[in-house]
Enzyme design. Structure first.
Site, short mmCIF file in Angstrom:
data_model
loop_
_atom_site.label_atom_id
_atom_site.label_comp_id
_atom_site.label_asym_id
_atom_site.label_seq_id
_atom_site.Cartn_x
_atom_site.Cartn_y
_atom_site.Cartn_z
N SER A 140 0.81 -1.22 0.00
CA SER A 140 0.00 0.00 0.00
C SER A 140 0.84 1.28 0.00
CB SER A 140 -0.87 -0.02 1.26
OG SER A 140 -1.41 1.26 1.51
N GLU A 161 0.17 3.65 1.74
CA GLU A 161 0.21 4.06 3.14
C GLU A 161 1.59 3.78 3.75
OE1 GLU A 161 -2.24 5.69 4.65
OE2 GLU A 161 -1.60 5.58 6.74
N TYR A 176 -1.52 0.20 10.65
CA TYR A 176 -1.77 -0.37 9.33
C TYR A 176 -0.54 -0.21 8.44
CZ TYR A 176 -3.64 -0.80 4.57
OH TYR A 176 -3.83 -1.16 3.26
P1 NAP Z 1 -11.47 -4.54 1.72
O1 NAP Z 1 -12.65 -4.21 0.88
O2 NAP Z 1 -11.46 -4.13 3.15
O3 NAP Z 1 -11.25 -6.12 1.64
C1 NAP Z 1 -10.38 -6.79 2.51
C2 NAP Z 1 -10.89 -8.21 2.70
O4 NAP Z 1 -10.02 -8.91 3.60
C3 NAP Z 1 -12.28 -8.29 3.28
O5 NAP Z 1 -13.06 -9.11 2.45
C4 NAP Z 1 -12.07 -8.94 4.64
O6 NAP Z 1 -13.10 -9.80 5.01
C5 NAP Z 1 -10.82 -9.76 4.39
N1 NAP Z 1 -10.19 -10.13 5.65
C6 NAP Z 1 -9.91 -9.32 6.70
N2 NAP Z 1 -9.36 -10.02 7.69
C7 NAP Z 1 -9.28 -11.31 7.26
C8 NAP Z 1 -8.80 -12.51 7.84
N3 NAP Z 1 -8.31 -12.55 9.09
N4 NAP Z 1 -8.87 -13.65 7.12
C9 NAP Z 1 -9.40 -13.64 5.89
N5 NAP Z 1 -9.89 -12.53 5.28
C10 NAP Z 1 -9.82 -11.38 5.97
O7 NAP Z 1 -10.13 -3.96 1.08
P2 NAP Z 1 -9.81 -3.62 -0.46
O8 NAP Z 1 -10.01 -2.17 -0.68
O9 NAP Z 1 -10.47 -4.61 -1.34
O10 NAP Z 1 -8.23 -3.83 -0.46
C11 NAP Z 1 -7.67 -5.10 -0.79
C12 NAP Z 1 -6.25 -5.17 -0.26
O11 NAP Z 1 -5.46 -4.12 -0.84
C13 NAP Z 1 -6.11 -4.99 1.25
O12 NAP Z 1 -5.03 -5.79 1.67
C14 NAP Z 1 -5.75 -3.52 1.42
O13 NAP Z 1 -5.04 -3.32 2.63
C15 NAP Z 1 -4.90 -3.31 0.19
N6 NAP Z 1 -4.87 -1.94 -0.35
C16 NAP Z 1 -6.04 -1.32 -0.63
C17 NAP Z 1 -6.01 -0.05 -1.19
C18 NAP Z 1 -7.28 0.70 -1.53
O14 NAP Z 1 -7.21 1.92 -1.71
N7 NAP Z 1 -8.42 0.02 -1.65
C19 NAP Z 1 -4.79 0.56 -1.48
C20 NAP Z 1 -3.61 -0.13 -1.20
C21 NAP Z 1 -3.67 -1.41 -0.65
P3 NAP Z 1 -14.36 -9.31 5.87
O15 NAP Z 1 -15.30 -8.79 4.85
O16 NAP Z 1 -14.77 -10.56 6.54
O17 NAP Z 1 -13.88 -8.25 6.81
O1 G4F Z 2 -10.54 6.90 2.76
P1 G4F Z 2 -9.53 6.79 3.83
O2 G4F Z 2 -9.93 6.12 5.10
O3 G4F Z 2 -8.27 6.08 3.15
P2 G4F Z 2 -6.74 5.99 3.59
O4 G4F Z 2 -6.55 6.25 5.03
O5 G4F Z 2 -5.95 6.82 2.65
O6 G4F Z 2 -6.46 4.44 3.35
C1 G4F Z 2 -6.88 3.80 2.16
O7 G4F Z 2 -5.86 3.90 1.20
C2 G4F Z 2 -4.65 3.20 1.52
C3 G4F Z 2 -3.68 3.43 0.36
O8 G4F Z 2 -3.00 4.65 0.55
C4 G4F Z 2 -4.96 1.74 1.69
F1 G4F Z 2 -3.82 1.04 1.92
C5 G4F Z 2 -5.96 1.55 2.82
O9 G4F Z 2 -6.29 0.17 2.92
C6 G4F Z 2 -7.21 2.34 2.49
O10 G4F Z 2 -7.82 1.75 1.39
O11 G4F Z 2 -8.98 8.22 4.21
C7 G4F Z 2 -8.48 9.12 3.23
C8 G4F Z 2 -8.21 10.47 3.89
C9 G4F Z 2 -7.41 10.34 5.20
O12 G4F Z 2 -6.43 11.34 5.22
C10 G4F Z 2 -8.43 10.59 6.28
O13 G4F Z 2 -7.89 11.18 7.47
O14 G4F Z 2 -9.46 11.04 4.26
C11 G4F Z 2 -9.35 11.55 5.57
N1 G4F Z 2 -10.69 11.62 6.17
C12 G4F Z 2 -11.33 12.78 6.53
N2 G4F Z 2 -12.51 12.50 7.09
C13 G4F Z 2 -11.48 10.58 6.48
C14 G4F Z 2 -12.63 11.13 7.07
N3 G4F Z 2 -11.32 9.25 6.31
C15 G4F Z 2 -12.33 8.44 6.73
N4 G4F Z 2 -12.21 7.11 6.54
N5 G4F Z 2 -13.46 8.93 7.33
C16 G4F Z 2 -13.65 10.28 7.52
O15 G4F Z 2 -14.67 10.70 8.07
#
Ligand code: NAP
Ligand code: G4F
Length: 348
Positions: free
Chosen positions: A134, A136, A157
């Protein structure tokens, strides 16, 4: 030979899009999900309709396993014999990781170790492993960020993902495994979890227009993110594992916007002023913030031929339209309702 893909986190946002992509390419796909007390397979229910899992020859099946349970991972690897493993499962919410640090580290850091170790012990040398790393991890490192940028994680995280990144690299170097990292910047979609900022905003707008909500409470509005579309990013994930050698790749759009920009764009689609509907509250501030993420995906463009197809404006519109549609509203109907709403909110 038919390719066999194991996807952890298949019921998540990316897991659902990746399963669709791989099924369309003829893969046999096995997803894993952990037990939940209530069904949470909405994102893949359409795949169950297309692929009857009572058929022994079905292309798609989901079994129970958990990243905190080595034996369940070993069992599914032994029984399914994947050619590719996509580790997408994680506790993926940065803010919540401050409250659940220990389990976040267990799932996100030890979890990948359990999976990599099980693959290694099974002697499955030819299996290709993808780790969902990520942006992050870059944390406080100033933008733009590329594969060469130092990691300075700001949250449990972020730390967990740095550990998993290096564990993946270590298995590549020490054991010669085909283990790759995708360093993905934020990516969103209509299937995004409800408590990430983009989806929280588009869902709340649909609730405001439907008369179910007055105002949205948000935290840091100045945070800058490089937001892309999940459907594009799973194509990048797949390409990373098809590359000739294991490696680490940034996947990003190369465009950065603030949370304010996202508010302006989405409320603006309905001719509303976001400042009439948003309250800033400390409740959603984090103990430490990642101020600005902007990805440089030059390497992925050059070596994988990957590029995003959905820009910021289209992403905002796509997510808002989807949440409005779930309330039975077209964009035009929502605009008409918003016109009536505006004077009331301004106290007129
Ligand atoms: P997501 O919608 O939160 O999906 C994550 C999945 O992991 C969920 O289905 C969750 O299941 C499952 N999970 C959590 N704990 C588990 C466990 N102990 N055993 C088996 N499954 C488990 O996240 P996403 O946005 O699709 O992201 C996919 C991956 O990319 C994650 O690893 C995330 O950290 C990474 N990532 C995401 C972003 C982004 O912007 N979306 C960016 C960079 C990296 P439940 O539904 O049961 O909770
Ligand atoms: O949407 P966010 O929670 O995403 P964040 O923290 O960037 O993380 C996501 O992206 C990562 C990749 O860079 C992934 F690895 C991670 O799994 C996830 O998908 O927050 C985005 C920004 C943050 O700066 C947060 O502080 O929005 C700001 N924010 C402001 N108000 C909020 C809120 N975020 C959330 N979730 N909820 C709020 O009310």
């Amino acid at each position: 030979m038919t390719k066999r893909a194991l996807i952890t986190g298949v019921v998540g946002q990316d897991g659902s899009y990746l399963a669709e992509l791989l099924l369309s390419k003829g893969y046999i796909v096995r997803g894993i999900t952990r037990r939940a007390s209530y069904p949470h397979t909405q994102r893949i229910d359409h795949l169950f309709k297309q692929h009857d899992d009572r058929d022994p020859a079905t292309q798609f099946r989901v079994t129970y396993a958990d990243l905190t349970d080595s034996s369940s991972l070993g069992n599914v690897l032994q029984e399914f014999e994947p050619t590719e493993v996509y580790n997408l499962a994680a506790q993926s919410h940065v803010g919540i990781s401050f409250e659940t640090g220990e389990s976040t580290l267990d799932i996100n850091a030890i979890g990948p170790f359990r999976l990599l170790d099980s693959i290694r012990r099974a002697g499955a040398k030819d299996v290709r492993y993808y780790q969902a790393s990520s942006s992050e991890m870059f944390g406080a490192s100033p933008p733009p960020q590329s594969e060469a940028t130092p990691f300075l994680p700001q949250s449990p995280y972020g730390v967990s993902k740095v550990a998993a990144f290096y564990l993946t690299r270590m298995h590549r170097i020490a054991y010669g495994m085909f283990a790759s990292n995708g360093i993905l910047f934020n990516h969103e979609s209509p299937r995004r979890g409800l408590n990430f900022v983009t989806r929280k905003i588009t869902l709340s707008i649909s609730q405001i227009v439907a008369g179910e909500l007055d105002r949205i409470q948000l935290g840091n509005l100045d945070a800058k993110r490089d937001w892309g579309f999940s459907g594009d990013y799973v194509e990048g994930i797949w390409r990373i594992l098809q590359h000739s050698e294991p490696d680490d790749f940034v996947i990003a759009t190369g465009e950065m916007h603030t949370v304010r920009d996202f508010l302006g764009k989405t409320f603006g689609i309905l001719d509303l002023d976001w400042e009439d509907f948003v309250t800033q509250t400390d409740r959603f501030l984090r103990p430490a913030e990642v101020p600005a993420l902007l990805g440089d995906a030059t390497k992925a463009r050059k070596l994988l031929g990957w590029k995003p197809t959905v820009g910021f404006d289209e992403l905002c519109r796509m997510m808002l339209e989807s949440d409005l549609a779930a309330k039975g509203l077209t964009l035009d109907q929502a605009k008409a309702k918003a016109k009536l709403l505006k004077p009331r909110r301004r106290g007129a």
